[in-house]
Scaffold this active site. Structure first.
Site, mmCIF file in Angstrom:
data_model
loop_
_atom_site.group_PDB
_atom_site.id
_atom_site.type_symbol
_atom_site.label_atom_id
_atom_site.label_comp_id
_atom_site.label_asym_id
_atom_site.label_seq_id
_atom_site.Cartn_x
_atom_site.Cartn_y
_atom_site.Cartn_z
ATOM 1 N N ASP A 80 -33.335 114.081 25.342
ATOM 2 C CA ASP A 80 -31.787 114.772 24.639
ATOM 3 C C ASP A 80 -31.813 115.834 23.791
ATOM 4 O O ASP A 80 -32.650 116.160 23.421
ATOM 5 C CB ASP A 80 -30.698 113.706 24.518
ATOM 6 C CG ASP A 80 -29.413 113.396 24.033
ATOM 7 O OD1 ASP A 80 -28.653 114.434 24.350
ATOM 8 O OD2 ASP A 80 -28.553 112.447 23.666
HETATM 9 C C1 BGC Z 1 -25.877 114.158 24.143
HETATM 10 C C2 BGC Z 1 -26.306 113.452 25.839
HETATM 11 C C3 BGC Z 1 -25.886 115.287 26.521
HETATM 12 C C4 BGC Z 1 -26.274 116.058 25.663
HETATM 13 C C5 BGC Z 1 -26.154 117.157 26.736
HETATM 14 C C6 BGC Z 1 -26.029 115.235 23.414
HETATM 15 O O1 BGC Z 1 -25.760 114.907 22.065
HETATM 16 O O2 BGC Z 1 -26.635 112.670 23.653
HETATM 17 O O3 BGC Z 1 -25.749 112.754 26.077
HETATM 18 O O4 BGC Z 1 -26.073 114.845 27.784
HETATM 19 O O5 BGC Z 1 -26.135 116.311 24.298
HETATM 20 O O6 BGC Z 1 -24.134 117.597 26.226
#
Ligand code: BGC
Length: 739
Positions: free
Chosen positions: A279
């Site tokens: 993530d």
């Molecule tokens: C979130 C994810 C997301 C990623 C990319 C993160 O802050 O937890 O769910 O896919 O950002 O935008």
């Protein structure tokens, strides 16, 4: 000859179609790559945007040219992705195409209800259709990969991200997750209208302590395996191409550095062969967790644990080469990660044509197709849940002389899309409730007042709202949360309708003691509606229903569509009951049915144990009668099946869909079992007066669970079974599992 051209020729000669094995191609490519180029494939950065759209930022251009970037997020549009891809293909040494990813969560341009709402349709076909449309629209803007579905089981309404999943149940999350994967990936990834799916957030992110985002999770392995892991296993079985490791720690080990979940379970037990992305900076965050001493250590832990790609954290690009040279990370791990990422690019056909997702005609003609909007309207209606309908005040009649529409969300065209609304335009494209009801009513039948805002305490609009409520024959309130109040980093400790909206509801009721009041709610989580159930007659939960949300809401209010959605998450009476979910354990001191107030039992002294609205609850404008539950046998063996059937009759005057739910209770286990568990469901359509027999087939496979030795199996004994309209029932039938 530049290696890049050598390589393209190599691919060209090997490329005779999509169905062949790509392994050989990937291996030959890897043989041409330097260590840093292989590491480059494991690196993802974010695209740059200015007011005119995406552009290639100086750093990104540099990293791409150096072969130091394999993927990008937030980069899209034909122009933006072409500019970037051109640098990768024409200016980097090997010309390896980039992979473009984006959060296409519940629609791309055409926005569907937030995922929690969509799950309330219990309609796997609709889930698949919505993600198919999302993939069509996203891929037409150059996107190859979506960071969805989120399949985090959650029993935590305080957690804002409960809005992104399919609720509290394991079985439902399994089925719905698979449907998303089918919709996004289609059955042939080489088609340029498909995108890679990503099962996230691996794992147990939905169990954050006290519902606070990014917070600690602690649980026994039994709970992990029985509740939080199954949807991820189901996604692997459905062929999901990628996984995302999560932000949270699990039992003291951050999930982006967790060898047990990433290598032992995901790779060794489940044989997942796609790639894992971290993530957003979750590898770096192991420093704050107190698990890595610096970013070098974080890179080491992340790669060794099995995270193949670093999302924007810079740690792989900067440190992996030295770590390999120092023998702290095996080059074999880098090769494996690089190989998996390249394999995904091959599957998408990017080596045959890196520009295959970059097509002006598709970009110009795909978004908001009329058939997409029609589907979005149908799906939004099917996702709404009629929570309460005292004295059948709904549906409304078009002939009503005047209806007062009051509330901050009546004319809203922005919040209605919910959080994570990708490229859905907030304002302009979305149909508000006001516009929706205007299809049914003439202007002189509609009275409108905003009344108040969602969050501030400006009461200056109360007077007008109360005054129009008194003039109208019927009152419809459209209230709830704003879209920032759910999704990431949007945890709440108070589950009430926010701000002074509850006060306005109270005042409107006081001013209209005998008038019918309907509350239409937009929100991203279960709310505490304990006061409102006594103040209004009907409550229609439309969640954040998306682009066509206002039209769909009007279809339900006026009865063109009969509500059929049912809750996939429990609505508590107050926040003190949380976590509260239907498939809890019994305890050693369950409250006696005939005397719930008895002392020294597992209960509260201030509220009942029961929630306000149970899992599976949802009303219709018609009534369904369940009768004649029959079991083909009361004895099941490991090799046989039994059939459980029930007759369902539409006893009302309107046709409608009913969601029929199968529950089982394993009465005695070597580890205690939940008081009931959803094991099947069917959505059926019954014309008024019509009856149908619904049958479920049960086998020993359905009764398996992880025991205390972490063995997945069944145990012989007695099971209770019911087929019911919601989780609120008492078991009356049993069967035995014998060996
Ligand atoms: C979130 C994810 C997301 C990623 C990319 C993160 O802050 O937890 O769910 O896919 O950002 O935008």
């Amino acid at each position: 000859m530049k290696l890049r051209f050598l390589y393209i020729i190599l691919c060209g000669t090997l490329s005779t179609g999509f169905s062949q094995n790509y392994e050989a191609k990937v291996d030959s490519l890897i043989n041409l790559m330097t260590l840093q180029e292989k590491i480059g494939q494991t690196v993802m950065y974010s695209g740059h945007w200015d007011q005119t759209g995406p552009f290639v930022g100086a750093d990104n251009g540099k990293y791409i040219r150096e072969g130091n970037m394999g993927a990008m997020l937030n980069a899209m549009s034909v122009k933006g992705t072409r500019d970037l891809q051109k640098i990768a293909v024409e200016e980097s040494r090997l010309g390896i195409p980039l992979l473009f990813g984006y959060d296409v969560i519940h629609g791309h341009r055409t926005i569907f209800p937030i995922n929690l709402g969509l799950s309330a349709s219990w309609d796997l076909k609709m889930v698949e259709e919505s993600s198919r449309i999302a993939a069509e629209e996203a891929s037409a803007e150059g996107i190859h990969w979506t960071f969805a579905p989120m399949i985090d089981v959650s029993r935590e309404p305080r957690w804002g991200r409960i809005s992104e999943g399919a609720g509290e149940d394991v079985f439902l999350n399994n089925e719905i997750g698979k449907a998303y994967v089918r919709g996004f990936q289609g059955d042939d990834l080489s088609q340029p209208n498909t995108v890679l799916a990503c099962a996230k957030h691996y794992v147990a992110y939905g169990a954050a302590q006290a519902g606070r985002d990014y917070h600690t999770t602690n649980m026994g392995e039994g709970e992990l395996r029985n509740v939080y892991l199954p949807p991820f296993k189901a996604a692997v079985d459905a062929g999901v191409e990628t996984f995302m490791s999560a932000f949270n720690e699990l039992n003291g080990v951050p999930t982006s550095g967790n060898k047990f979940t990433l290598r032992d379970i995901l790779r060794d037990e489940w044989k997942f062969d796609g790639f894992v992305v971290s993530d957003y900076t979750s590898i770096n965050e192991m420093i704050q967790h107190g698990f890595a001493k610096d970013s070098i250590d974080a890179a080491r832990i992340g790669m060794n644990a099995g995270v193949d790609m670093d999302m924007v954290g810079h740690v792989y690009r900067l440190h992996l080469k030295t770590l390999v040279e120092e023998g702290k990370v095996s080059e074999a791990y880098i090769n494996d990660a690089c190989k998996r990422i390249l394999l995904a690019k091959f599957k998408l056909g990017l080596f045959d044509d890196p520009y295959r997702y970059i097509d002006e005609l598709r970009e110009a003609n795909t978004a908001y197709k009329p058939e997409f909007l029609a589907k979005a309207r149908e799906i939004a209606a099917a996702s709404s849940v009629l929570l309460q309908n005292n004295n059948k005040v709904l549906p409304l009649s078009k002939k009503t002389k005047s209806i007062a529409f009051i509330g901050p969300l009546v004319k809203d065209e922005a919040d209605i899309l919910g959080n994570w609304a990708a490229k859905g335009e907030r304002g302009g494209k979305a149909v508000s409730v006001f516009e929706g009801v205007s299809e049914y009513l003439k202007a002189n039948q509609i009275l409108y007042a905003k009344g108040c805002d969602i969050l501030n305490d400006d009461r200056s609009g109360f007077e007008e709202a109360i005054s129009i409520s008194q003039k109208a024959d019927q009152i419809v309130l459209v209230m709830g949360e704003n879209h920032h109040m759910s999704g990431e980093a949007a945890s709440r400790t108070d589950l009430k309708i926010p701000g002074i909206q509850p006060e306005l509801i109270k005042k409107i009721r006081e001013a209209n003691p005998n008038k019918n009041i309907t509350l239409v709610l937009m929100n991203g989580r279960p709310l505490n509606l304990s006061d409102e159930v006594n103040l209004v007659d009907a409550i229609l939960e439309v969640w954040f229903p998306g682009t066509m949300g206002g039209a769909a809401t009007a279809d339900l209010l006026f009865g063109t569509v009969n509500p059929s959605g049912k809750l996939t998450v429990t609505f508590p009476r107050n926040v003190g009951q949380v976590p509260i979910y239907y498939n809890m354990k019994n305890t050693g001191r369950p409250i006696p049915e005939n005397n719930p107030k008895q002392d020294y039992k597992s209960n509260y002294i201030d509220v009942p144990n029961t929630p306000l609205f149970v899992f599976g609850h949802g009303l219709s404008y018609t009534k369904f009668r369940y009768s004649d539950l029959k079991l083909s046998s009361e004895n099941l063996t490991f090799s046989s099946t039994i059939e459980a059937s029930v007759k369902i009759t539409n006893t009302g005057n309107i046709d409608g869909f009913e969601i029929v739910q199968l529950y089982i209770h394993d009465k005695v286990g070597s580890v205690t079992r939940p008081v009931k568990e959803l094991k099947g469901f069917q959505k059926i359509f019954l014309k008024k007066g019509e009856s149908k027999t619904v049958t479920f087939t049960i086998s020993a496979e359905d009764l398996k669970f992880y025991n205390s030795d972490m063995i997945y199996g069944v145990e012989i004994g007695e099971f209770e079974i019911a087929i019911a309209p919601s989780s609120d029932f008492k078991f009356k039938h049993t069967f035995n599992l014998n060996d």
